[in-house]
Structure formats: C-alpha cells, structure tokens
Scaffold this motif. Structure first.
Motif, short mmCIF file in Angstrom:
data_model
loop_
_atom_site.label_atom_id
_atom_site.label_comp_id
_atom_site.label_asym_id
_atom_site.label_seq_id
_atom_site.Cartn_x
_atom_site.Cartn_y
_atom_site.Cartn_z
N ASP A 135 0.65 -1.26 0.13
CA ASP A 135 -0.07 0.03 -0.11
C ASP A 135 0.88 1.36 -0.17
O ASP A 135 0.44 2.06 -0.72
CB ASP A 135 -1.00 -0.04 1.37
N GLN A 139 -0.58 3.11 -3.07
CA GLN A 139 -1.39 4.24 -2.69
C GLN A 139 -1.14 5.65 -3.44
O GLN A 139 -2.01 6.12 -3.83
CB GLN A 139 -1.56 4.47 -1.10
N PHE A 148 -8.48 5.57 -4.95
CA PHE A 148 -8.31 5.48 -3.60
C PHE A 148 -8.14 3.59 -3.36
O PHE A 148 -8.81 3.04 -3.69
CB PHE A 148 -9.51 5.82 -2.64
N THR A 149 -6.99 3.65 -2.31
CA THR A 149 -6.94 2.28 -1.94
C THR A 149 -7.37 2.17 -0.33
O THR A 149 -7.52 3.09 0.45
CB THR A 149 -5.35 1.95 -1.84
N THR A 150 -7.51 0.88 0.04
CA THR A 150 -7.56 0.75 1.58
C THR A 150 -7.11 -0.72 1.74
O THR A 150 -6.93 -1.68 1.06
CB THR A 150 -9.16 0.51 2.09
N GLN A 151 -6.46 -0.73 3.00
CA GLN A 151 -5.94 -2.32 3.52
C GLN A 151 -6.81 -3.03 4.11
O GLN A 151 -7.53 -2.38 5.13
CB GLN A 151 -4.68 -1.86 4.28
N ARG A 160 -12.95 0.31 10.84
CA ARG A 160 -12.10 1.22 10.09
C ARG A 160 -12.08 0.81 8.54
O ARG A 160 -12.29 1.53 7.62
CB ARG A 160 -10.81 1.72 10.41
N GLN A 161 -11.86 -0.40 8.54
CA GLN A 161 -11.79 -1.08 7.16
C GLN A 161 -13.25 -1.27 6.59
O GLN A 161 -13.50 -0.57 5.38
CB GLN A 161 -11.30 -2.57 7.22
N ALA A 164 -14.28 2.28 5.37
CA ALA A 164 -13.72 2.73 3.97
C ALA A 164 -14.47 2.16 2.96
O ALA A 164 -14.64 2.77 1.72
CB ALA A 164 -12.22 2.19 4.01
N VAL A 169 -14.04 2.45 -2.36
CA VAL A 169 -12.65 2.51 -2.66
C VAL A 169 -12.40 1.82 -3.99
O VAL A 169 -13.28 1.17 -4.46
CB VAL A 169 -11.73 1.64 -1.76
N ILE A 172 -8.29 -2.76 -3.22
CA ILE A 172 -8.38 -3.35 -1.93
C ILE A 172 -6.92 -3.98 -1.96
O ILE A 172 -6.41 -4.78 -3.05
CB ILE A 172 -9.30 -4.08 -1.83
#
Length: 433
Positions: A135, A139, A148-151, A160-161, A164, A169, A172
C-alpha cells in the motif's frame, strides 16, 4: 486454451516423505527470460503509463523502469494474464501496481466515481506487513490520478476497514483471511473486481491460504485479469495457474540470482556454545542488521542479549500486536535501532532499503525461506551480505539447501574473535606481522 506450462526438473526434486520437513524443489514454470543486466531504453511513458503516474514514480525514486517492469507493464495494459518471477527488490510492486492503476483509470474514463462504489481491483498478500508495504507504494500512484486504496487485514479491529468500504474504494490490498471474513459478513463485494494481483502466491499457499485464494478468485468478475508475481514461481502455484489464468504471459528475470554479485553469501560453521558470543560480535557494527531466528522466544532473547551488550535492538514476531510490529519496524527504518531480530513473519514484506547485513541465527528450513530472508538485503542493486550460522553436524543439510537454491556459498569454520567475524562485522582486521 493455452495454459502456462511447467518444466520438469526431476533431478532436483526431493521426496516429500522424510523425518524432517523436506526441502522440496518444485518444477519451474517455463518463462520468457528477461535479462536483468540489459538496460531498457524505454521510459515509463513509452510503456503506456500516463503523465501523472510517471511523475509519481519519479517521486518514488523510480525514474526509469527495471527489467521486470519493462517486460510486464505492456502485457498488463493489454489486458493479458501475467505470471512473473523476479527476486525480491527487483521492482515487482511497481510492475503490477502502476499498470493496474492505469488500467482502472482507462476503464473509468468519463465516468463519475460514486460514493459507496465497489472496488475494481484486488491485491492479495500473505502477511499484514507485506500488505502495508504494498500500500505504501500503490497508494501514492493511485492518488496521483484520483483513485483510492484501502488495506484489509486481520489483527486489528475491522470498523475502520468497513468504513472505508462504505465510502467506496477503487483498490483493495489485503490478506485472504480478513477479506473472506468481510465477504461472509456481506460487507465486501468483489463482483466488480476486474484485476486481481496475487503477490507471493506460493507463500500464501504455504501458509494454508490456497483454498481461500481459490474461493476469493471465484467471486470476482467473470473474465477478470489475473496477475501473479513472486520471487519464486513453480509447481506449488499450479492449482491457481491451471484454474484461473488464461494464456498468461510468463516472465522471469535472469541475471538476478542471489549469487549474482550484489549479495555476498557466507556460512559460518560454529560450535553451539560459541553462538551467543559470535552473534553479538556480528551485530556490533555500523549499519542496519536484520537477524532471523526460528522461534518467538529466541527472537526476544536475542534482542535482550544485544540490548544488554549496548546494541540497540528490537524484536518482530507474531506474538506482538500489529501496532507494536509496525512501531518496531519503523524504529529500524528511522535509524532509532540498528538491529531487528525477527521470525519468518518478516522474511517477506520488510522493505528497508539500507539493510546491508542479514544474519540467520537459525538456518532456514528450506531453500525458499533462505531466498526470501536474503532478499531483505541487496535490494535494487545495492550490495549486501547474508551470514548463516550452522552447527557442524548440520553442514551437509545446509549444503543441500544451498544447492536447491542454486547459490554458491563459502563455508568458514569460525570461533569468537576469528578474523572472518571481524571482517563480516566491518571491523578492521590487523595484518599478520
């Protein structure tokens, strides 16, 4: 339908039934060879990447493509499935991350990105550390074009995930376990995913994630593009290749073997009673050192041993929570400690460019682990040294392991105070009068 083929190498394959874990060498994929020492005249622009991404890559310290990037980026942008093998540090993350972002951007041209949109790309990794590392590279590339990325990984609260994902997003990056958890909870929809990357798929298989990977891949959009990148690429990933990849372009980087010159491999044959003293002497040096140990308890013991000797050290292993693991790794990256002692949770996913010495306090169980541990140094053409300590009765087994890894190594008998230890620690050895 053409599938990737494997090259038999029976002379190097060992039987799996053995008292100890056998170091099995699987058949290797046939691949188009990319010469690592051939300077590519192509730029990232020539390969088909847009201006914003090219500028971002330059800011990340990648003004020109490495061989694996020059080979694979055009194929990925053409929409082909890709299998690629290059040693750790060869630039694999940019090789799949940059064209993945470019492909998503092109597919969404003229479309408004909606709130709560489903992801269009998925990158799977075996460990939290590797997911976070990926990421950190992907990112900024994505942000440069408004994506946009998310982990998504375990070991931390999922709120939090999930938050997002609700916002929406595009990419991933995560580990199979938590991704499946969120799918089962109805909080993650992969039906719009058009590109999937399996990074270190062989290691995910070793960790028991083969079936989760298969289940995840069956949930993505029909005809989704599959990209499989790894430092090792062999029969161990055959189930994935055979089921999911269609007419893949297959590449491996030649001239990047672990004994190609950027890494100096040494084996010290020692008496067990000397081990603690030799280890302390080896890490008492300038520069950053990564020490691998087999167990979590030994990892902590060595870190305390080094601290007691006045050498700044921290441990990294699976018993630590994610926040502490991240903090300890950052302390090494920032230079606040000079030694990181780790279990094999750190063999893949640690990216610290200036680790110039890797010490294997416990020899690895197999040749793949050796390759990935040693890949923590000598990254991107930098010089590095890998020192492995073995007991005298284990010398033969270590020789076989290195043969499987196709590495030529010097063996030295060593005792505390010997010149070879002083030399490896970077201390001046007085000439014999």
């Amino acid at each position: 339908m053409h599938r990737a083929s494997f090259r038999a190498d029976d002379s190097r394959t060992k039987p799996a039934h053995h008292e100890e874990q056998a170091d099995v060498v699987y058949e290797r994929l046939q691949a188009q060879t990319v010469q690592a020492d051939e300077g590519s005249t192509a730029s990232f622009s020539d390969l088909g990447l847009g201006e914003n991404i090219v500028n971002c890559l330059a800011g990340l310290g990648a003004p020109h493509p490495f061989p694996i990037q020059a080979a694979t980026i055009p194929a990925i942008l053409e929409g082909k499935d890709v299998l690629a093998r290059g040693r750790t540090g060869s630039g694999k993350t940019i090789a799949f991350g940059a064209p993945l972002v470019e492909s998503i951007l092109r597919s969404q041209a003229g479309q408004k990105r909606e709130f709560g949109r489903a992801p269009r790309a998925l990158i799977l990794a075996p460990t939290r550390e590797l997911a976070l590392q990926l990421d950190r590279t992907v990112q900024p590339i994505a942000r440069s074009v408004g994506l946009f990325t998310t982990q998504i990984y375990g070991g931390v609260p999922q709120a939090r995930q999930v938050g997002a994902l609700k916002k929406g997003v595009d990419i991933i990056i995560g580990t199979p376990g938590r991704i499946e958890d969120l799918i089962d909870q109805g909080k993650l929809d992969l039906s719009q995913v058009r590109i999937v990357v399996l990074d270190e798929a062989d290691h995910m298989s070793e960790l028991g994630f083969l079936e989760p990977m298969q289940r995840i891949l069956r949930r993505v959009a029909d005809g989704a593009q599959k990209l499989l990148f790894s430092a090792t690429l062999d029969r161990e990933v055959a189930a994935l290749v055979d089921e999911f990849l269609v007419e893949p372009a297959v590449y491996e980087v030649a001239g990047e073997d672990q004994d190609s010159g950027t890494i100096d491999h040494r084996v010290l044959v020692i008496d067990h009673r000397d081990k603690a003293e030799i280890l302390t002497s080896l890490v008492d040096r300038p520069g950053k050192t990564l020490v691998f140990a087999r167990t979590r308890a030994y990892t902590e013991m060595l870190a305390e041993q080094f601290e007691d000797a006045g050498i700044r050290a921290v441990a990294l292993h699976g018993d630590l929570n994610q926040a502490k693991r991240t903090r300890n790794l950052k302390r090494l990256t920032d230079g606040k400690v000079s030694v990181l002692v780790a279990t094999d949770v750190a063999a893949r996913g640690i990216h610290v460019d200036d680790i110039d010495l890797v010490i294997q306090a416990d020899a690895p169980a197999d040749h793949k682990t050796y390759l990935h541990r040693s890949g923590r140094t000598g990254r991107a053409g930098r010089a590095g040294t890998v020192v492995t300590l073995v007991a005298r009765q284990r010398r033969r087994k270590m020789t076989e392991l290195l043969q499987n890894a196709e590495i030529h190594v010097a063996f030295d008998d060593a005792r505390p105070g010997d010149d070879v230890i002083e030399e490896l620690a970077g201390r001046q050895v007085d000439p014999i009068a």
